[in-house]
Design a protein around this motif. Structure first.
Motif, PDB file in Angstrom:
ATOM      1  N   SER B  80       0.836  -1.195   0.000  1.00 58.31           N
ATOM      2  CA  SER B  80       0.000   0.000   0.000  1.00 58.31           C
ATOM      3  C   SER B  80       0.872   1.246   0.000  1.00 58.31           C
ATOM      4  O   SER B  80       2.066   1.183  -0.294  1.00 58.31           O
ATOM      5  N   PHE B  81       0.278   2.396   0.337  1.00 60.30           N
ATOM      6  CA  PHE B  81       1.037   3.650   0.265  1.00 60.30           C
ATOM      7  C   PHE B  81       2.247   3.609   1.194  1.00 60.30           C
ATOM      8  O   PHE B  81       3.352   3.957   0.806  1.00 60.30           O
ATOM      9  N   ASP B  82       2.013   3.182   2.444  1.00 63.29           N
ATOM     10  CA  ASP B  82       3.135   3.190   3.388  1.00 63.29           C
ATOM     11  C   ASP B  82       3.155   1.957   4.285  1.00 63.29           C
ATOM     12  O   ASP B  82       3.646   1.999   5.396  1.00 63.29           O
ATOM     13  N   TYR B 118      -5.886   8.768  -0.292  1.00 63.74           N
ATOM     14  CA  TYR B 118      -5.053   8.323  -1.413  1.00 63.74           C
ATOM     15  C   TYR B 118      -5.701   7.092  -2.027  1.00 63.74           C
ATOM     16  O   TYR B 118      -6.163   6.195  -1.315  1.00 63.74           O
ATOM     17  N   THR B 120      -6.019   4.339  -5.752  1.00 57.80           N
ATOM     18  CA  THR B 120      -5.618   3.913  -7.077  1.00 57.80           C
ATOM     19  C   THR B 120      -6.627   2.884  -7.564  1.00 57.80           C
ATOM     20  O   THR B 120      -7.469   2.415  -6.780  1.00 57.80           O
ATOM     21  N   ASN B 223      -0.027   3.554  -9.201  1.00 50.52           N
ATOM     22  CA  ASN B 223       0.495   4.742  -8.522  1.00 50.52           C
ATOM     23  C   ASN B 223      -0.642   5.350  -7.706  1.00 50.52           C
ATOM     24  O   ASN B 223      -1.793   5.335  -8.129  1.00 50.52           O
ATOM     25  N   TRP B 224      -0.314   5.899  -6.557  1.00 53.75           N
ATOM     26  CA  TRP B 224      -1.330   6.434  -5.642  1.00 53.75           C
ATOM     27  C   TRP B 224      -1.622   7.896  -5.952  1.00 53.75           C
ATOM     28  O   TRP B 224      -0.704   8.665  -6.236  1.00 53.75           O
ATOM     29  N   TYR B 226      -3.803  11.544  -4.737  1.00 50.94           N
ATOM     30  CA  TYR B 226      -4.330  12.289  -3.580  1.00 50.94           C
ATOM     31  C   TYR B 226      -5.623  12.991  -3.953  1.00 50.94           C
ATOM     32  O   TYR B 226      -5.724  13.593  -5.026  1.00 50.94           O
ATOM     33  N   ASP B 287      -5.763   4.012   0.473  1.00 53.74           N
ATOM     34  CA  ASP B 287      -4.825   3.990   1.608  1.00 53.74           C
ATOM     35  C   ASP B 287      -4.092   5.328   1.669  1.00 53.74           C
ATOM     36  O   ASP B 287      -3.240   5.570   0.805  1.00 53.74           O
TER      37      ASP B 287
END
Lengths: 111, 295
Positions: B80-82, B118, B120, B223-224, B226, B287
């Motif tokens: 995920s993002f982080d 966030y 995708t 790609n995420w 915002y 995420d």
């Protein structure tokens, strides 16, 4: 940290006949699952069999090994317990010709 | 350095890597990082009475969201993002199929709120092709109702979607909605009604709302992106909508507005949805989510 636990309704009021399967479900965070199938009404015709399936990618499925009978009478519940299923999980079913069943399928997952 | 309270709060948030990528209003109502579980996001079940057969088909198709590592067949878990997990909302493999994940809250002050997240999206990668037009849309909505003592008894439902493709055409346009279907009673007890606010008709283009998002070059890489959406619960009007580097003019934006319902006072629901344009599953990943308010 308390253990993550989740009840997921996978199929609700779905009519099954012949070959059927639930949608792919990702649960890689869970180490164990109990899969319940409830008959929402009396089945039409003879009963059938459910089997647990796993997958490397959510698209190609193989039998996990667990099988259990489909419920037959209204509100009857059958289940299987599974572990070590990786990430992807589904349950498939096979009903004989002329048979049909309306189901509620739930996965009970625990980390 | 001399910091007042708000400056100190802002400095602390910017020092926190998880919150530093958001710009929340003073009070954080919810901060949902799906490495901590589902965080109250569940499936949107349709209304029914006495029999599940009374549920509208649009809702009957919904199923449970998942926690996903964005597992791919060709290079494994994307992550995920982080962290490892994102919230995944998946449609069934039937053209036009939708699915919705929802979080149900109420509000305690009618004032500004801010939704940031966030996201995708991708279709199921069951072909060795780019598949950039297989996802029809992804989007989000609020389902709001005034308080029981307010004079303006309204249920207000701001909807925004990114129309990625329609009938194979790559549209890439943000849209909004101001109409739902007819509100119809369900059952016999005169307590429950239903309407289908995600019906495919009545979407309108947001003026200037064409945007090319990063999709990447094969059907598994993501790609995420915002999003920030500001809304004022006092005036029930949207005040800011942004995706990545683009801020969109909301002068032409409006929401679904219907009379208040008997059981929904101070409702603050938020939801994410996904829709497929082909007989292929469409996946929306989120995420993380930060909902904040000015109180």
């Amino acid at each position: 940290m308390i253990r993550e636990s989740q009840t997921a309704v996978i199929a609700r009021n779905e009519r099954w006949s012949g070959q059927a399967a639930t949608e792919p479900y990702e649960a890689g965070w869970a180490s164990e699952a109990v899969i319940f199938i409830r008959a929402l009404a009396d089945a039409q015709g003879a009963g059938g069999t459910a089997r647990v399936e796993i997958s490397p990618d959510g698209m190609r499925w193989v039998p996990e090994g667990a099988t259990f009978p489909l419920p037959v009478s209204k509100d009857e519940v059958t289940f299987a317990r599974v572990a070590h299923f990786g990430n992807w999980l589904r349950v498939s079913s096979e009903l004989p010709d002329g048979a049909a069943l309306t189901v509620l399928v739930t996965f009970h997952l625990k980390a | 350095m001399d910091l007042d309270r708000s400056g100190l709060v802002q400095a602390l948030r910017q020092a926190d890597p998880a919150l530093s990528r958001f710009d929340p209003l003073p009070r954080i109502i919810a901060f949902d990082d799906f490495d901590r579980g589902f965080c109250g996001w569940t499936q949107l079940v349709g209304n029914y009475e006495h029999s599940l057969d009374s549920m509208l088909p649009g809702y009957a198709q919904h199923s449970q969201a998942m926690l996903s590592t964005l597992s791919t067949w060709d290079f494994g878990s994307h992550g995920s993002f982080d962290g490892s997990y994102a919230l995944k909302v998946a449609s069934k493999p039937r053209v036009g199929a939708q699915n919705v994940a929802i979080k149900r809250l109420t509000f305690r002050k009618r004032g500004p709120i801010r939704l940031e997240f966030y996201f995708t999206f991708k279709p199921e990668a069951n072909e060795l092709r780019l598949l950039e037009t297989d996802v029809r849309s992804i989007g989000f909505l609020y389902d709001l109702q005034s308080g029981d003592s307010d004079a303006d008894g309204l249920r207000v439902m701001p909807h925004i979607r990114f129309l990625n493709a329609h009938d194979g055409q790559h549209m890439q346009t943000w849209q909004f909605k101001r109409r739902t279907t007819e509100v119809k009673p369900i059952g016999t007890e005169n307590k429950t009604v239903t309407h289908y606010h995600l019906a495919p008709q009545d979407w309108e283009d947001l003026p200037g709302g064409h945007q090319k998002l990063c999709y990447n070059e094969i059907p598994t890489k993501v790609n995420w992106h915002y999003v920030r959406f500001d809304y004022d619960l006092e005036t029930m009007r949207a005040t800011h909508f942004q995706c990545n580097d683009r801020v969109f003019d909301l002068a032409g934006f409006d929401s679904i507005k219907i009379p208040a319902m008997r059981n929904l006072w101070c409702m603050l629901n938020l939801a994410f949805f996904v829709e497929t344009d082909t007989d292929k599953r469409a996946f929306l990943y989120v995420d993380s989510v930060c909902l904040s308010g000015d109180f």
